[in-house]
Design a protein around this motif. Structure first.
Motif, PDB file in Angstrom:
ATOM      1  N   GLN A   1     -29.674 -26.025  -5.187  1.00 17.08           N
ATOM      2  CA  GLN A   1     -30.937 -26.758  -5.228  1.00 17.08           C
ATOM      3  C   GLN A   1     -32.003 -26.027  -4.422  1.00 17.08           C
ATOM      4  OE1 GLN A   1     -31.000 -30.592  -3.250  1.00 17.08           O
ATOM      5  NE2 GLN A   1     -32.647 -31.341  -4.558  1.00 17.08           N
ATOM      6  N   GLU A   2     -31.625 -25.548  -3.244  1.00 19.73           N
ATOM      7  CA  GLU A   2     -32.584 -24.813  -2.422  1.00 19.73           C
ATOM      8  C   GLU A   2     -32.998 -23.519  -3.104  1.00 19.73           C
ATOM      9  OE1 GLU A   2     -32.925 -22.702   1.989  1.00 19.73           O
ATOM     10  OE2 GLU A   2     -31.379 -24.221   1.632  1.00 19.73           O
ATOM     11  N   GLU A   3     -32.043 -22.836  -3.721  1.00 19.32           N
ATOM     12  CA  GLU A   3     -32.343 -21.582  -4.416  1.00 19.32           C
ATOM     13  C   GLU A   3     -33.333 -21.826  -5.554  1.00 19.32           C
ATOM     14  OE1 GLU A   3     -29.652 -17.827  -5.800  1.00 19.32           O
ATOM     15  OE2 GLU A   3     -29.146 -19.764  -6.689  1.00 19.32           O
ATOM     16  N   SER A   4     -33.123 -22.898  -6.298  1.00 20.22           N
ATOM     17  CA  SER A   4     -34.036 -23.239  -7.392  1.00 20.22           C
ATOM     18  C   SER A   4     -35.433 -23.562  -6.861  1.00 20.22           C
ATOM     19  CB  SER A   4     -33.486 -24.435  -8.181  1.00 20.22           C
ATOM     20  OG  SER A   4     -34.388 -24.855  -9.172  1.00 20.22           O
ATOM     21  N   THR A   5     -35.483 -24.279  -5.731  1.00 19.24           N
ATOM     22  CA  THR A   5     -36.773 -24.632  -5.129  1.00 19.24           C
ATOM     23  C   THR A   5     -37.516 -23.384  -4.658  1.00 19.24           C
ATOM     24  OG1 THR A   5     -35.846 -26.748  -4.392  1.00 19.24           O
ATOM     25  CG2 THR A   5     -37.871 -26.009  -3.336  1.00 19.24           C
ATOM     26  N   LEU A   6     -36.797 -22.456  -4.060  1.00 16.48           N
ATOM     27  CA  LEU A   6     -37.426 -21.223  -3.595  1.00 16.48           C
ATOM     28  C   LEU A   6     -37.934 -20.391  -4.775  1.00 16.48           C
ATOM     29  CD1 LEU A   6     -35.003 -20.108  -0.731  1.00 16.48           C
ATOM     30  CD2 LEU A   6     -37.217 -21.223  -0.516  1.00 16.48           C
TER      31      LEU A   6
ATOM     32  N   ILE B   1     -39.941 -15.698   1.395  1.00 14.85           N
ATOM     33  CA  ILE B   1     -39.176 -16.563   0.485  1.00 14.85           C
ATOM     34  C   ILE B   1     -38.061 -15.775  -0.192  1.00 14.85           C
ATOM     35  CG2 ILE B   1     -39.324 -18.051  -1.533  1.00 14.85           C
ATOM     36  CD1 ILE B   1     -42.272 -18.548  -0.810  1.00 14.85           C
ATOM     37  N   VAL B   2     -38.376 -14.562  -0.644  1.00 14.42           N
ATOM     38  CA  VAL B   2     -37.367 -13.740  -1.321  1.00 14.42           C
ATOM     39  C   VAL B   2     -36.240 -13.373  -0.361  1.00 14.42           C
ATOM     40  CG1 VAL B   2     -36.958 -11.502  -2.403  1.00 14.42           C
ATOM     41  CG2 VAL B   2     -38.949 -12.847  -3.059  1.00 14.42           C
ATOM     42  N   GLN B   3     -36.597 -13.113   0.889  1.00 23.33           N
ATOM     43  CA  GLN B   3     -35.567 -12.802   1.888  1.00 23.33           C
ATOM     44  C   GLN B   3     -34.616 -13.974   2.057  1.00 23.33           C
ATOM     45  OE1 GLN B   3     -37.143 -11.673   5.686  1.00 23.33           O
ATOM     46  NE2 GLN B   3     -35.154 -11.311   6.602  1.00 23.33           N
ATOM     47  N   LYS B   4     -35.154 -15.197   2.051  1.00 25.29           N
ATOM     48  CA  LYS B   4     -34.296 -16.385   2.153  1.00 25.29           C
ATOM     49  C   LYS B   4     -33.456 -16.540   0.886  1.00 25.29           C
ATOM     50  CE  LYS B   4     -34.172 -18.579   5.111  1.00 25.29           C
ATOM     51  NZ  LYS B   4     -33.258 -18.556   6.277  1.00 25.29           N
ATOM     52  N   GLN B   5     -34.017 -16.198  -0.269  1.00 20.67           N
ATOM     53  CA  GLN B   5     -33.237 -16.244  -1.510  1.00 20.67           C
ATOM     54  C   GLN B   5     -32.042 -15.296  -1.434  1.00 20.67           C
ATOM     55  OE1 GLN B   5     -36.596 -15.536  -4.335  1.00 20.67           O
ATOM     56  NE2 GLN B   5     -35.717 -17.233  -5.479  1.00 20.67           N
ATOM     57  N   THR B   6     -32.273 -14.116  -0.896  1.00 15.36           N
ATOM     58  CA  THR B   6     -31.189 -13.150  -0.747  1.00 15.36           C
ATOM     59  C   THR B   6     -30.105 -13.694   0.175  1.00 15.36           C
ATOM     60  OG1 THR B   6     -32.763 -11.339  -1.045  1.00 15.36           O
ATOM     61  CG2 THR B   6     -30.636 -10.787  -0.068  1.00 15.36           C
ATOM     62  N   GLU B   7     -30.533 -14.311   1.254  1.00 17.27           N
ATOM     63  CA  GLU B   7     -29.576 -14.911   2.192  1.00 17.27           C
ATOM     64  C   GLU B   7     -28.778 -16.021   1.520  1.00 17.27           C
ATOM     65  OE1 GLU B   7     -29.790 -17.531   6.284  1.00 17.27           O
ATOM     66  OE2 GLU B   7     -31.341 -16.014   5.918  1.00 17.27           O
ATOM     67  N   LEU B   8     -29.448 -16.836   0.717  1.00 14.84           N
ATOM     68  CA  LEU B   8     -28.762 -17.914   0.003  1.00 14.84           C
ATOM     69  C   LEU B   8     -27.738 -17.352  -0.978  1.00 14.84           C
ATOM     70  CD1 LEU B   8     -31.620 -20.450  -0.835  1.00 14.84           C
ATOM     71  CD2 LEU B   8     -29.784 -20.731   0.823  1.00 14.84           C
ATOM     72  N   GLY B   9     -28.083 -16.226  -1.620  1.00 19.21           N
ATOM     73  CA  GLY B   9     -27.133 -15.598  -2.527  1.00 19.21           C
ATOM     74  C   GLY B   9     -25.848 -15.213  -1.812  1.00 19.21           C
ATOM     75  N   GLY B  10     -25.975 -14.690  -0.601  1.00 16.09           N
ATOM     76  CA  GLY B  10     -24.787 -14.350   0.181  1.00 16.09           C
ATOM     77  C   GLY B  10     -23.967 -15.578   0.533  1.00 16.09           C
TER      78      GLY B  10
END
Length: 403
Positions: A76-81, A330-339
């Motif tokens: 959900q967070e990834e989609s929001t970002l 935001i993209v940096q947080k997306q990368t972190e979420l992917g991990g």
């Protein structure tokens, strides 16, 4: 000679029949339940191992539920970002469009109107709620909206900096939330110039941009204070925090001509002796403030004068830099979420494999072999019938028949 009384014959026969009947009942129970071990007395060693395996499976089920919850929250967070990136990118496109010199004031206001709509969308996205109705970007303050307007009408962060974690295996925890301050509010701000209030009325600094990151890193994130000696035609600069000189020797000053200090290029126009300017090299700014400043500039800056044109150009340049910084955050947080999602997925796979292995072992210990059980049942039934017939005949014998 051993004397056997009739009482002994009856007691022994009944005891034997009870044992055979008990064995038959046990086999019938195994067939009806499908389990070889229905109570600890059936197989104490196996019962202890089965209990331990049941506990292990229960633990795995709990962790699997946690992993599923973590995956849902992170997705959900990834989609929001991802939606946030789309909005910031659209605002950036509009900002580039605003830099077109052929646009009229009405054109700029039209662009400003769309940017206002995008700002509202961004605020709505950052205040997304999870399945339990809590705001996902408010830290521990789940019941408080992450971003809201203050008294001045600006969007500000209202949550805290808490981060929720969830245990998905023994000693393995994964963060399942991120506070909006770190993603949307504490974003590095583009370097910009600022004129001291006591300067000459027309004095201004513009065109501030970093041209040498290597030299700029020696003072960043400290500010630079610039003093102009218009009579001598020189500029001196110091590190605002330490007071260390940054211009040795002094830099020539010419009104409207660009100069470079510590990797930063700028232009000072119409300065008088002793006028001071600051180059703000550090600081943080929210993506909301960036967009709000852009909207204000599009609506209010008059490009009819050289000063207005310079201010407008600086607005577009700094807005683009700040929007790029916001996207990067935001993209940096997306990368972190992917991990994190990869970690959750691998842990879920491990838990599933572990559960399958435990169930196989439990099945071997607990489940009944129907072919063997049915064969035992037939044999036990035959033995019980034979014992009953034998007991019936023996029980009829009596010494009185011989008198």
């Amino acid at each position: 000679m051993i004397r056997i009384s009739s009482q002994q014959i009856f007691s022994g026969g009944i005891s034997r029949l009870q044992d055979l009947n008990s064995n038959l009942n046990q086999t019938q129970e195994q067939i009806s339940t499908g389990k070889r071990v229905n109570k600890p007395s059936d197989d104490p060693v196996a019962a202890a191992r089965i209990l331990k395996l049941d506990q292990e499976l229960s633990r795995n089920e709990t962790y699997q539920r946690n992993a599923g919850l973590a995956e849902n929250r992170l997705q959900q967070e990834e989609s929001t970002l991802a939606s946030s990136v789309d909005i910031v990118q659209r605002v950036r496109e509009l900002t580039v469009q605003s830099g077109n010199g052929s646009l009229s004031a009405n054109d700029r206001k039209s662009i400003s109107s769309e940017i206002k709509e995008r700002l509202g969308q961004l605020a709505e996205i950052t205040n997304t709620k999870d399945a339990s109705g809590e705001y996902i970007f408010s830290g521990f303050q789940g019941t408080t909206a992450a971003f809201a307007k203050d008294a001045s009408g600006s969007w500000v962060y209202q949550g805290d900096e808490g981060q929720r974690v969830l245990e998905i295996d023994d000693g393995v925890t994964v963060p399942i939330s991120d506070h909006g301050k770190g993603i949307y509010a504490s974003i590095p701000r583009a370097t910009f110039g600022e004129s001291d209030p006591g300067n000459a009325p027309d004095a201004r600094i513009d065109g501030v941009q970093v041209v040498d990151n290597g030299a700029f890193s020696t003072v960043s994130p400290d500010d630079i204070t610039i003093t102009v000696d218009a009579t001598a035609g020189t500029i001196t600069a110091v590190n605002s925090r330490t007071g260390d000189p940054l211009t040795t020797p002094t830099i020539p000053y010419a009104s409207g001509e660009p100069f470079e200090i510590a990797g930063v290029q700028a232009t000072i126009t119409d300065a008088a002796d002793g006028d001071e300017f600051s180059i703000r090299a550090g600081g943080k700014q929210s993506v909301f403030a960036t967009i709000e400043n852009l909207i204000d500039g599009l609506d209010n800056i008059d490009k009819g004068s050289p000063a207005g044109q310079a201010a407008y150009d600086d607005l577009i340049a700094s807005s683009l830099q700040n929007l790029d910084n916001a996207q990067e955050s935001i993209v940096q947080k997306q990368t972190e979420l992917g991990g994190r999602l990869n970690a959750v997925e691998s842990t879920s796979s491990f838990l599933e494999d572990s559960s399958v292995y435990s169930k196989e072992i439990r099945s071997e210990l607990q489940d009944v072999d129907y072919a063997e059980a049915i064969s035992n049942l037939s044999f036990q039934s035959f033995v019980l019938q034979a014992a009953q017939q034998s007991f019936a005949q023996v029980s009829r014998l009596s010494l009185f028949d011989r008198l």
